[in-house]
Design a protein around this motif. Structure first.
Motif, PDB file in Angstrom:
ATOM      1  N   ALA A  29       0.831  -1.207   0.000  1.00  0.00           N
ATOM      2  CA  ALA A  29       0.000   0.000   0.000  1.00  0.00           C
ATOM      3  C   ALA A  29       0.866   1.258   0.000  1.00  0.00           C
ATOM      4  CB  ALA A  29      -0.918  -0.006   1.222  1.00  0.00           C
ATOM      5  N   PHE A  30       1.930   1.264   0.813  1.00  0.00           N
ATOM      6  CA  PHE A  30       2.834   2.416   0.841  1.00  0.00           C
ATOM      7  C   PHE A  30       3.567   2.567  -0.490  1.00  0.00           C
ATOM      8  CE2 PHE A  30       2.239   2.534   5.410  1.00  0.00           C
ATOM      9  CZ  PHE A  30       2.448   3.873   5.711  1.00  0.00           C
ATOM     10  N   LEU A  31       3.903   1.442  -1.118  1.00  0.00           N
ATOM     11  CA  LEU A  31       4.576   1.499  -2.420  1.00  0.00           C
ATOM     12  C   LEU A  31       3.661   2.127  -3.467  1.00  0.00           C
ATOM     13  CD1 LEU A  31       7.027   0.786  -4.141  1.00  0.00           C
ATOM     14  CD2 LEU A  31       6.027  -1.480  -4.508  1.00  0.00           C
ATOM     15  N   ARG A  32       2.382   1.717  -3.504  1.00  0.00           N
ATOM     16  CA  ARG A  32       1.433   2.302  -4.463  1.00  0.00           C
ATOM     17  C   ARG A  32       1.221   3.782  -4.174  1.00  0.00           C
ATOM     18  NH1 ARG A  32      -1.344  -2.670  -3.655  1.00  0.00           N
ATOM     19  NH2 ARG A  32      -2.695  -1.651  -2.111  1.00  0.00           N
ATOM     20  N   TYR A  33       1.141   4.141  -2.885  1.00  0.00           N
ATOM     21  CA  TYR A  33       0.936   5.547  -2.516  1.00  0.00           C
ATOM     22  C   TYR A  33       2.117   6.406  -2.959  1.00  0.00           C
ATOM     23  CZ  TYR A  33       0.329   9.693   0.381  1.00  0.00           C
ATOM     24  OH  TYR A  33       0.201  10.981   0.821  1.00  0.00           O
ATOM     25  N   ASN A  34       3.319   5.887  -2.802  1.00  0.00           N
ATOM     26  CA  ASN A  34       4.512   6.666  -3.170  1.00  0.00           C
ATOM     27  C   ASN A  34       4.708   6.732  -4.680  1.00  0.00           C
ATOM     28  OD1 ASN A  34       5.185   7.208  -0.507  1.00  0.00           O
ATOM     29  ND2 ASN A  34       6.437   5.357  -0.293  1.00  0.00           N
TER      30      ASN A  34
END
Length: 368
Positions: A353-358
């Motif tokens: 999720a953090f990877l997609r957000y970044n």
């Protein structure tokens, strides 16, 4: 895979793990015929709903801070010290010998010497497994758990023979009045704040000081850098000139000393004499505390308070309902399960999720 921010690793993941553990615990409570919301309300109120509850919660938390810090320091050097139980027992012997050695005129004189005695005996008990790991390759998990049983047997022998006070009970004589630590009630009464009579004592402040000193040592000193570097990569640490034998010995000595400090709270602060069952599993709870606190002193402190609340809240739950005391053990086990074995179940989706957000801001910037 994108690494999580530090705050997410230390706060968010443990919080999600705790919620999941409580949800599963609620299902178990429902199966035994109790309302899980009522049970949770009783536990929370019993643990933090009064000065009495807070006193016992923080008393238990003090024990877990010391044993949790002990495990955390060893973790940073990639050493799994599960000998906190035995090291705390030997620490209790050191504290008792110090308290019984002199007719102490005041606790302020007895406390620092007792701290030194508990730390010295705890470190000495960790030194042998550390040496066997560093020099002989004996696995630290095996040796430390074996030393737990040896420490227990040694303490039993001393309390039924050498140190036994007159009478039937296997315990030492009471410590002199000058070695009695002031309780939270005594200290707060000086400023006019009412507080219930509980075993919470001045050693809680020693635990807070220990958290700060461990943080200072690990992240603000050369020794702490060497411990963490060795834990991250032993070959790289060797290449940088860091001695594996030295770091293994130092990390385990510090770990054993911290576990030994638990005796200041349990033996000097609450029991005021040395008895057989003075650790009561706190050495093993320290493993869960270190895991949940991500081996950071702040995380260890918060996790210790949580487990202290579980202990005190569980006692109230058993008293007011038909839920057995063992249910608290189930909740603790579920917390350990989710924070340890099932940690990846939460971590992997959050990392994605953090990877997609970044990636989104980068994609928008490229489109512009």
């Amino acid at each position: 895979m994108q690494k999580l921010p530090r705050w997410a690793d230390i706060v968010l993941i443990p919080a999600i793990n705790l919620v999941l553990a409580l949800l599963v615990s609620g299902v178990v409570v429902t199966f035994i015929g109790q309302d899980p919301l009522d049970a949770l309300a009783i536990m929370v109120n019993g643990a933090v709903g009064s000065t009495y509850g807070w006193g016992y919660t923080l008393y238990y938390a003090t024990n877990f801070v010391f044993t949790g810090l002990a495990v955390a320091v060893a973790f940073h050097a990639k050493l799994f010290n599960i000998g906190g139980e035995g090291q705390a027992q030997l620490g209790s012997l050191g504290v008792a010998l110090v308290c019984l050695a002199l007719p102490w005129p005041h606790w302020a004189l007895a406390l620092p010497v007792a701290v030194a005695g508990g730390a010295l005996f705890g470190a000495a008990w960790a030194a042998v497994p550390a040496y066997l790991q560093a020099k002989r390759g004996s696995h630290i998990v095996i040796t430390t758990i074996m030393f737990n049983f040896i420490a227990s047997a040694l303490l039993v022998y001393l309390l039924v023979d050498t140190l036994k006070a007159p009478g039937m009970a296997p315990e030492t004589a009471r410590f002199p009045e000058g070695a009695r630590l002031p309780t939270a009630r005594d200290l707060l009464a000086l400023v006019g704040v009412p507080f219930s009579r509980t075993p919470l004592n001045v050693s809680f402040l020693v635990a807070l000081l220990s958290c700060w000193l461990v943080w200072l040592m690990l992240w603000r000193t050369r020794l702490g850098y060497e411990i963490r570097a060795f834990g991250q990569s032993e070959p790289a640490a060797r290449y940088a000139g860091i001695s594996p034998v030295r770091i293994t010995m130092i990390a385990m000595l510090i770990s054993g000393a911290l576990a030994g400090l638990m005796a200041v709270n349990a033996v000097m602060g609450e029991q005021e004499r040395l008895i057989q069952d003075n650790v009561l599993g706190a050495g093993f709870v320290g493993i869960a505390v270190a895991l949940m606190g991500r081996s950071h002193p702040v995380g260890v402190l918060l996790a210790a308070i949580l487990f202290g609340a579980l202990y005190q809240g569980g006692a109230e739950l058993e008293f007011e309902t038909s839920v057995p005391r063992e249910m608290v053990v189930v909740i603790q086990a579920l917390v350990i399960l989710f924070t340890g074995a099932l940690d990846g179940m939460i971590r992997s989706p959050l990392e994605r999720a953090f990877l997609r957000y970044n990636r989104k801001p980068v994609a928008h910037a490229a489109a512009e």
